[in-house]
Each structure stands twice: as C-alpha cells, then as structure tokens.
Scaffold this active site. Sequence first.
Site, PDB file in Angstrom:
ATOM      1  N   SER A 150       0.802  -1.220   0.000  1.00 34.84           N
ATOM      2  CA  SER A 150       0.000   0.000   0.000  1.00 34.84           C
ATOM      3  C   SER A 150       0.838   1.274   0.000  1.00 34.84           C
ATOM      4  CB  SER A 150      -0.941   0.022   1.209  1.00 34.84           C
ATOM      5  OG  SER A 150      -0.244   0.321   2.392  1.00 34.84           O
ATOM      6  N   LYS A 188       1.632   4.407   7.352  1.00 39.35           N
ATOM      7  CA  LYS A 188       0.798   5.241   6.476  1.00 39.35           C
ATOM      8  C   LYS A 188       1.165   6.715   6.610  1.00 39.35           C
ATOM      9  CE  LYS A 188      -2.119   2.120   4.866  1.00 39.35           C
ATOM     10  NZ  LYS A 188      -1.260   1.018   5.270  1.00 39.35           N
TER      11      LYS A 188
END
Length: 230
Positions: A150, A188
């Site tokens: 991701s 993230k």
Amino acid sequence: MLTRKQHELLRFIQIRLEESGISPSFEEMKEALDLKSKSGVHRLISALEERGFIRRLPNRARALEVLRQPEDATSKPARPAPANSNETLPSLAAPRYAPKPANDVIEIPLHGRIAAGVPIEALEGQSTLPVPAALLGSGEHYALEVSGDSMIEAGILDGDFALVKRTDTAHDGEIVVALVRGEEATLKYLRRENGMIRLDPANSAYEPQIYRSDEVEVQGKLAGLLRRYH
C-alpha cells in the site's frame, strides 16, 4: 596530568580520526603503543574516558570521539610510531570535527513485520538489525519489516526494512507507524481531518483509513529505508 601511554593513545586516536574519520581498532592501538595485550588498551581508554578526554559513541563499533587535548599537548614530544613503518606521526592539532566513521554501523531493535496495507497485529518480539549510521539522525530508532504494497508509490516495497524514529508526535503528511485501537499497527501517511485521524496509503488501489483520534497512537515516523537484493 596524563601518563605517557595515555597521552600517546589520545594522540594516536586523534590523528587517525583526522586522517580517515575512522577510529583505530584495538589491535591497531595495541601495536602502535607496543602493548602486550588489548586489555591494556581497554584500561587506557577507560582512563581517558573517565577524565573527559574521549567518549565512546553508543551502539557503534570502533567509534571514539576526542573531546579535548591535555594542556601540555604541544609540549610533549613523545608519540607512537605507526606499526611496520619508519614514519613518525604528524604533530597533533586540536579536534576539527566530530568524527563520523564512514563504515560505522549501529545495531537497532528489529521488532517484526508491519503492514503497508490492512493493519496487522501489533508487533511483538525483538531482534536487532545492523544499519549504517549515515541513514539515521539523532534520537532513538527501531526497524520494522514491511509487509504489503500500500506504500509502493512512496517507494516503500514489500520486504523493505522501515527505519523508524521513535516519537509519539508527527505533522500532517509524514509517514508514521500508527498503532490502531491498541492492537494493530500500520505504516501510512498521517492526516488530521475534522477531528478525525486519516491514514493514507500511497497506492491508488487502497482507500484511506479513518479513525477517531483516540483510536490512533503514533509510535514513530519514517526516518529511512533499507532494502536487500537477493
């Protein structure tokens, strides 16, 4: 007042740092001072450290820093000769810089794998990972192995080692290790939006994750990456 051997060792360390930026090894110091064993070198270094002339850089191999010179440094003619050489060492000048050994390696904790996708269970267990000191700045660091894709658009790939500076604060837009609901960890981009925390991936195939502020705890921010090629 330093003993003759302490003075010689201090001068030898400083000269080697100025020449190469790398501290001499214990074997090199033993040979330069014509000592019978490395234990003698250990005693000399401990004495110099206790008197505030040098310090050992923590968690680093072969890393010494000369903090100061004795007041009579320029009047002392004695100096150790390099091993296997007829050359004499140059006169000692005051330290010009804090040494940054080119081959310096730091062992930092390796806590396990972290998701760069759907959060995985909080990491447990610990080993260590050798990391070039040049990749890290100041502060306490640890490493995590990346699992998932991701964050590929930020250049973070599955199997990379994320080098993380330990902190509980971060600015918007920084890549962080976020602990979600006390049990899941993920890597993230951090965003704050309308009182909520948004964890953004760097892959258009993934959606942002949105949580209440009390559900997310910052445990560090990305300081660097280490990649192995097989």
